[in-house]
Each structure stands twice: as C-alpha cells, then as structure tokens.
Write an enzyme that holds these catalytic residues in place. Structure first.
Site, PDB file in Angstrom:
ATOM      1  N   ASN A   9       0.880  -1.170   0.000  1.00 10.00           N
ATOM      2  CA  ASN A   9       0.000   0.000   0.000  1.00 10.00           C
ATOM      3  C   ASN A   9       0.913   1.213   0.000  1.00 10.00           C
ATOM      4  OD1 ASN A   9      -1.754   2.085   0.464  1.00 10.00           O
ATOM      5  ND2 ASN A   9      -2.283   1.490   2.556  1.00 10.00           N
ATOM      6  N   LYS A  11       0.165   4.271  -0.236  1.00 12.31           N
ATOM      7  CA  LYS A  11      -0.426   5.472   0.377  1.00 12.31           C
ATOM      8  C   LYS A  11      -0.239   6.666  -0.580  1.00 12.31           C
ATOM      9  CE  LYS A  11       0.202   3.254   4.772  1.00 12.31           C
ATOM     10  NZ  LYS A  11       0.303   3.360   6.214  1.00 12.31           N
ATOM     11  N   HIS A  95      -9.360   1.815   5.283  1.00 14.25           N
ATOM     12  CA  HIS A  95      -8.044   1.970   5.914  1.00 14.25           C
ATOM     13  C   HIS A  95      -8.169   2.947   7.086  1.00 14.25           C
ATOM     14  CE1 HIS A  95      -3.832   2.854   6.560  1.00 14.25           C
ATOM     15  NE2 HIS A  95      -3.572   1.734   5.898  1.00 14.25           N
ATOM     16  N   GLU A  97      -6.362   5.254   8.040  1.00 15.92           N
ATOM     17  CA  GLU A  97      -6.073   6.663   7.703  1.00 15.92           C
ATOM     18  C   GLU A  97      -7.292   7.332   7.089  1.00 15.92           C
ATOM     19  OE1 GLU A  97      -2.558   5.797   5.441  1.00 15.92           O
ATOM     20  OE2 GLU A  97      -1.571   5.141   7.286  1.00 15.92           O
ATOM     21  N   GLU A 167      -5.279  -4.392  10.759  1.00 13.92           N
ATOM     22  CA  GLU A 167      -4.156  -3.470  10.931  1.00 13.92           C
ATOM     23  C   GLU A 167      -4.321  -2.692  12.234  1.00 13.92           C
ATOM     24  OE1 GLU A 167      -2.305  -2.440   6.813  1.00 13.92           O
ATOM     25  OE2 GLU A 167      -3.845  -0.963   7.281  1.00 13.92           O
ATOM     26  N   GLY A 173       3.196   2.247  10.595  1.00  9.14           N
ATOM     27  CA  GLY A 173       4.220   3.278  10.382  1.00  9.14           C
ATOM     28  C   GLY A 173       5.024   3.606  11.631  1.00  9.14           C
ATOM     29  N   SER A 213       3.776  -2.339  10.088  1.00 11.47           N
ATOM     30  CA  SER A 213       5.227  -2.548  10.187  1.00 11.47           C
ATOM     31  C   SER A 213       5.670  -3.949   9.758  1.00 11.47           C
ATOM     32  CB  SER A 213       5.726  -2.213  11.595  1.00 11.47           C
ATOM     33  OG  SER A 213       5.447  -0.853  11.899  1.00 11.47           O
TER      34      SER A 213
HETATM   35  P1  13P Z   1       3.364   0.256   7.479  1.00 18.39           P
HETATM   36  O1  13P Z   1       3.729  -1.067   6.856  1.00 18.39           O
HETATM   37  O2  13P Z   1       4.169   1.406   6.959  1.00 18.39           O
HETATM   38  O3  13P Z   1       3.324   0.150   8.974  1.00 18.39           O
HETATM   39  O4  13P Z   1       1.850   0.573   7.005  1.00 18.39           O
HETATM   40  C1  13P Z   1       0.872  -0.380   7.210  1.00 18.39           C
HETATM   41  C2  13P Z   1      -0.343   0.028   6.472  1.00 18.39           C
HETATM   42  O5  13P Z   1      -1.043   0.948   6.863  1.00 18.39           O
HETATM   43  C3  13P Z   1      -0.662  -0.695   5.234  1.00 18.39           C
HETATM   44  O6  13P Z   1      -1.951  -0.403   4.814  1.00 18.39           O
END
Ligand code: 13P
Length: 251
Positions: A9, A11, A95, A97, A167, A173, A213
């Site tokens: 992903n 982003k 997601h 976010e 997640e 992150g 992560s």
């Molecule tokens: P990270 O792998 O950067 O922690 O992000 C996870 C994520 O939100 C994937 O959708």
C-alpha cells in the site's frame, strides 16, 4: 487452500515516473499468482501504469479507495466503475487513515464494498484498534464490530472472495509490529466473526491479512500463523527490492 496475498500500500507516495521505475525493477521477478498473489495498491494517478504492467506480469492491482456511486456530480472522487473498466482487481477500503483523517464510517465502507462487487472487483477491507482500545481490552469486540458492519448484506459468495486486513493502528508506520501471536489472535477473531455471520465454509475461504510494520525480516514468521494469509504493507513496499523479498518470502 488459501493462496497467500501480499499487498503493498503505497499510500500518498510515488508519481507516475517513480511508478514506472519501480515496475521496471520488479519485472520478471514476481512469483506466479497461484503461489503468492502480489498486489500493489497505488494512488489513482499511478494506476494506469500498474494495469498496463499487469497485462504481462503476475501482478494484481488495487486502488487505495473509491466512491460508492458509479458516476455523477461528486467532484474529486474516484469511480468504481471506471476503476473496473481500467482493469483493477481490488480496492482497499476502510483503511484507518481514511477513517481517521477523512471521517469514513462503517456505513460508508459497507456501501463501498457493495459498489466494488457491483463493478466486478474485490474489496480489501481494513479493520483495527487504537492503542487505547487495546489497553482497555476492547480489541476483539471492536474489530468484530467493524467487520460485521462492513459486511452487512453481502452474500456468502462475496464474503468468501473478499480480503480482510487486520491493521492495529498503533503498529502502522511506527516500526512497532504486533507480535505474531497478537496478530494471529485478532486474525482468528476476524475469521470467527465471518463464521458466525455466515458459516465455516465461508470463513475457511476468506483471506485475512495482517498489516502494521510488516517487513522482509518478519513476514515469514507472520505468514506461519494459521489465520494469517497475507500482509498489507506500507513503508516496506515502496522499495522494489524490499517488495520482492516480501512477495518471495520463504515459508
Ligand atoms: P506500514 O507497513 O508502513 O506500517 O503501514 C501499514 C499500512 O497501513 C498498510 O496499509
């Protein structure tokens, strides 16, 4: 047998030129989709490059979001119908976010799931708890509730073909991965929720990813867990070498 599904992903990262460079670097190096499904979820502006590449390479493509109407006066939104016509396979929805920064609700996510199926694509539906919820012991009930709401009125066949991504927000992150046991525990709750809502057959077919992560160093350990069928990977999916290590993980 559930085919493993490892999805990057990106982003809000990479422009079309950077996307092209990434694709050049992974060309000819992806596993066959019958062994591991490799997926990239990219910003809408990069999807054209991905769908062209996927005509000759074993890459599945995903949008990071879409709207729940097919077309119309919705300035700035992305049409699921247009994504389908472009040849997209998946759309990531729910997601954390998008829930946090764009105030998406469970109801929006359920409408999007229906729009994605209506347009012959498959959803990757995200769920996950905050650190406060985990510390208050609310994780399992919260995640079960998010999944129940997201799947409302979907058919058994639709749910069996969906991908659900657990997640934990505190692991995204942050470099702080849930332990493989913590990830397994909640992925099991997700599968049990599907079994209760539908039946064991549907629960046995739905694929569940862990995200937060994930990196080349921990993918094999996570994938060894019974209810973890894949990863949804942010940071570690951006570099082609790292992405190749993830999709070619040795179980
Ligand atoms: P990270 O792998 O950067 O922690 O992000 C996870 C994520 O939100 C994937 O959708």
């Amino acid at each position: 047998m559930r085919t493993p599904i490892i999805a990057g992903n990106w982003k809000m990262n990479k422009n079309p030129q950077e996307t092209q460079a990434f694709l050049e670097a992974i060309k000819g190096k992806l596993p066959e989709t019958s062994v591991v499904e490799s997926v990239i979820a990219a910003p809408a502006i990069d999807l054209n490059a991905l769908t062209w590449f996927s005509k000759d390479e074993p890459l599945k493509t995903a949008a990071e979001n879409c709207y729940f109407e097919d077309e119309g006066a919705f300035t700035g939104e992305t049409s699921p119908k247009a994504l389908s016509e472009m040849g997209l396979d998946y759309v990531v929805i729910g997601h954390s976010e998008r829930r946090q920064y764009f105030k998406e609700t469970d109801e929006d996510i359920n409408k999007k799931a229906k729009a994605i199926f209506r347009n012959n694509m498959l959803p990757i539906i995200c769920c996950g708890e905050t650190l406060e919820q985990r510390e208050a012991g609310e994780t399992n009930a919260w995640v079960a509730g998010q999944i129940t709401n997201a799947l409302k009125d979907l058919t058994a066949e639709q749910v069996a073909s969906s991908v659900l991504a657990y997640e934990p927000i505190w692991a995204i992150g942050t470099g702080k991965t849930a332990s493989s046991d913590q990830a397994q525990e909640v992925c099991h709750v997700v599968r049990e929720t599907v079994a209760k809502l539908y039946n064991d057959e549907v629960a046995g077919k739905v694929r569940i990813q862990y995200g937060g992560s994930v990196k080349p160093a921990n993918i094999a350990e996570l994938m060894s867990k019974e209810d973890i069928d894949g990863g949804l990977v942010g940071g570690a999916s951006m570099d082609p070498e790292s992405f190749l290590q993830l999709v070619n993980f040795k179980g």
